[in-house]
Enzyme design. Structure first.
Site, short mmCIF file in Angstrom:
data_model
loop_
_atom_site.label_atom_id
_atom_site.label_comp_id
_atom_site.label_asym_id
_atom_site.label_seq_id
_atom_site.Cartn_x
_atom_site.Cartn_y
_atom_site.Cartn_z
CG HIS A 258 -2.02 -1.14 0.99
ND1 HIS A 258 -2.67 -1.76 2.03
CD2 HIS A 258 -2.49 -1.74 -0.14
CE1 HIS A 258 -3.49 -2.69 1.55
NE2 HIS A 258 -3.40 -2.70 0.24
CG HIS B 72 -6.39 -10.88 -7.58
ND1 HIS B 72 -5.83 -10.54 -8.79
CD2 HIS B 72 -6.57 -12.22 -7.59
CE1 HIS B 72 -5.68 -11.64 -9.52
NE2 HIS B 72 -6.13 -12.67 -8.81
CB SER C 81 -5.85 -2.28 -3.08
OG SER C 81 -6.62 -3.44 -3.31
CD GLU D 27 -12.64 -10.86 -3.99
OE1 GLU D 27 -11.57 -10.24 -3.92
OE2 GLU D 27 -12.71 -12.09 -3.77
CG ASP E 89 -9.92 -15.01 -13.61
OD1 ASP E 89 -9.10 -14.23 -13.09
OD2 ASP E 89 -9.61 -16.10 -14.11
N GLY E 90 -10.15 -11.56 -12.33
CA GLY E 90 -9.41 -10.35 -12.67
C GLY E 90 -8.35 -10.56 -13.74
CG ASP F 140 -2.65 -7.95 -3.53
OD1 ASP F 140 -1.74 -8.75 -3.24
OD2 ASP F 140 -3.37 -7.39 -2.68
N1 SAM Z 1 -5.78 -6.16 -3.14
C1 SAM Z 1 -6.40 -6.29 -1.83
C2 SAM Z 1 -5.84 -5.22 -0.92
O1 SAM Z 1 -4.69 -4.79 -1.11
O2 SAM Z 1 -6.56 -4.77 -0.03
C3 SAM Z 1 -6.23 -7.65 -1.23
C4 SAM Z 1 -6.55 -8.78 -2.16
S1 SAM Z 1 -6.34 -10.39 -1.52
C5 SAM Z 1 -4.62 -10.57 -1.38
C6 SAM Z 1 -6.74 -11.37 -2.92
C7 SAM Z 1 -8.22 -11.42 -3.25
O3 SAM Z 1 -8.38 -11.94 -4.56
C8 SAM Z 1 -9.06 -12.31 -2.35
O4 SAM Z 1 -10.12 -11.55 -1.83
C9 SAM Z 1 -9.58 -13.42 -3.27
O5 SAM Z 1 -10.90 -13.83 -2.96
C10 SAM Z 1 -9.56 -12.75 -4.62
N2 SAM Z 1 -9.38 -13.61 -5.80
C11 SAM Z 1 -8.73 -14.80 -5.90
N3 SAM Z 1 -8.63 -15.18 -7.19
C12 SAM Z 1 -9.21 -14.19 -7.94
C13 SAM Z 1 -9.36 -13.98 -9.34
N4 SAM Z 1 -8.90 -14.86 -10.24
N5 SAM Z 1 -9.98 -12.85 -9.75
C14 SAM Z 1 -10.44 -11.94 -8.85
N6 SAM Z 1 -10.31 -12.09 -7.50
C15 SAM Z 1 -9.70 -13.21 -7.06
#
Ligand code: SAM
Length: 295
Positions: free
Chosen positions: A19, A42, A102, A120, A148-149, A169
């Site tokens: 961050h 993500h 984020s 997400e 899916d991101g 992330d």
């Molecule tokens: N970026 C966030 C932050 O800094 O506050 C934290 C994200 S966390 C490390 C990862 C997140 O990605 C989780 O909430 C998970 O459910 C989600 N996730 C996992 N695979 C994903 C995908 N293929 N596409 C989107 N989200 C996904």
């Protein structure tokens, strides 16, 4: 479905690194007037309670953000101070009860004409994220996508004003996340070569984790793009022995941020802030940092 929930880890040392880099990057990108599109592949839940059940389970923020806001903490370097100021902006009074993920950090730094797309996949985090974002009343500036991101960002590249930041992330819960990051980086550079791309990754004893920054560096270099790689280690990665004689994993010891087309101001900001980050977040004598760049 995944078991990773960011709420357990919010505000830990990896979030401090990620961050701080995110804020310094966005502060630079929003200096120019032209509209910016930010893609958060993500997103997580967006906001976390540090005094809630999840965070208390591991209390990782105690060795992260809490050390930086503790009474008696030294004067912070500007990039670290900007991070602490951001977290404080979500809290009234001295206590740090709420931690912005984020999506909320990004949204707070955007101007009215900028756009934010949040991806997400986890249904629980998605529900929390959608509820939290609704309270912002940001209208069409912020879109929450249950997609899916890795795939979803494709349709937004290149963005209309040809200015974008992609934050990637993943939780790396699944081994193939490492390969997906590389595929996404290669594909995105083809779609939009001048975007700024920021990838977080864990530094753990696993070949894929070790290879990721090396492969991103090769990709950026081959594409003729500049890159920056920052790592923060807070403790040894060795297994430790408990009082009862069992061996215990140390928890995440280190993480890194790899950026392609970083702002030119980022290296100096991190050169100043990273040593202090390592010093203040150290959990043992192995705490250290690295910073390199190229291109
Ligand atoms: N970026 C966030 C932050 O800094 O506050 C934290 C994200 S966390 C490390 C990862 C997140 O990605 C989780 O909430 C998970 O459910 C989600 N996730 C996992 N695979 C994903 C995908 N293929 N596409 C989107 N989200 C996904």
């Amino acid at each position: 479905m995944f078991s990773y929930r960011h709420a357990f880890h919010a505000g830990n040392h990896a979030d401090v690194l990620k961050h701080t880099v995110l804020i310094a990057t966005l502060q630079h990108l929003t200096e120019k007037d032209a509209a910016l599109t930010v893609l958060d592949t993500h997103a997580g839940a967006g906001l976390y309670r540090l005094d809630g059940d999840y965070a208390n389970t591991s209390a990782e923020s105690a060795d992260g953000i809490a050390r930086l806001v503790a009474p008696g903490a030294p004067a912070l370097k500007p990039a670290l101070q900007a991070y602490v100021d951001m977290v404080r902006a979500f809290n009234q009074g001295a206590a740090t009860r709420v931690y912005p993920g984020s999506p909320f950090i990004i949204q707070r730094l955007l101007r009215d004409h900028d756009k934010l797309k949040l991806f997400e996949l986890h249904p629980t985090d998605l529900r929390a994220l959608a509820g939290n974002v609704a309270q912002l009343e940001a209208g069409r500036q912020v879109a929450v996508l249950h997609e899916d991101g890795f795939e979803g960002i494709k349709k937004f590249l290149p963005p209309p004003a040809r200015r974008a930041l992609v934050l990637c992330d993943p939780s790396y819960e699944m081994k193939n996340d490492y390969g997906k990051v590389l595929d996404m980086a290669a594909d995105s550079l083809k779609r939009f070569a001048t975007g700024t791309y920021a990838f977080w990754y864990p530094i753990i004893p696993r070949p894929e984790a070790h290879d990721l920054p090396r492969r991103l560096k090769t990709l950026a270099t081959k594409a003729g793009k500049s890159w920056l790689h920052a790592t923060l280690t807070v403790k040894s990665s060795k297994m430790t022995e408990t009082a009862s004689g069992d061996t215990k994993r140390p928890g995440l010891p280190a993480s890194g941020m790899f950026l392609i087309n970083p702002p030119f101001t980022l290296k100096a900001a991190l050169k100043d802030a990273l040593p202090q980050m390592a010093e203040l977040l150290a959990q043992d004598r192995n705490a250290t940092h690295t910073l390199e760049s190229g291109g």
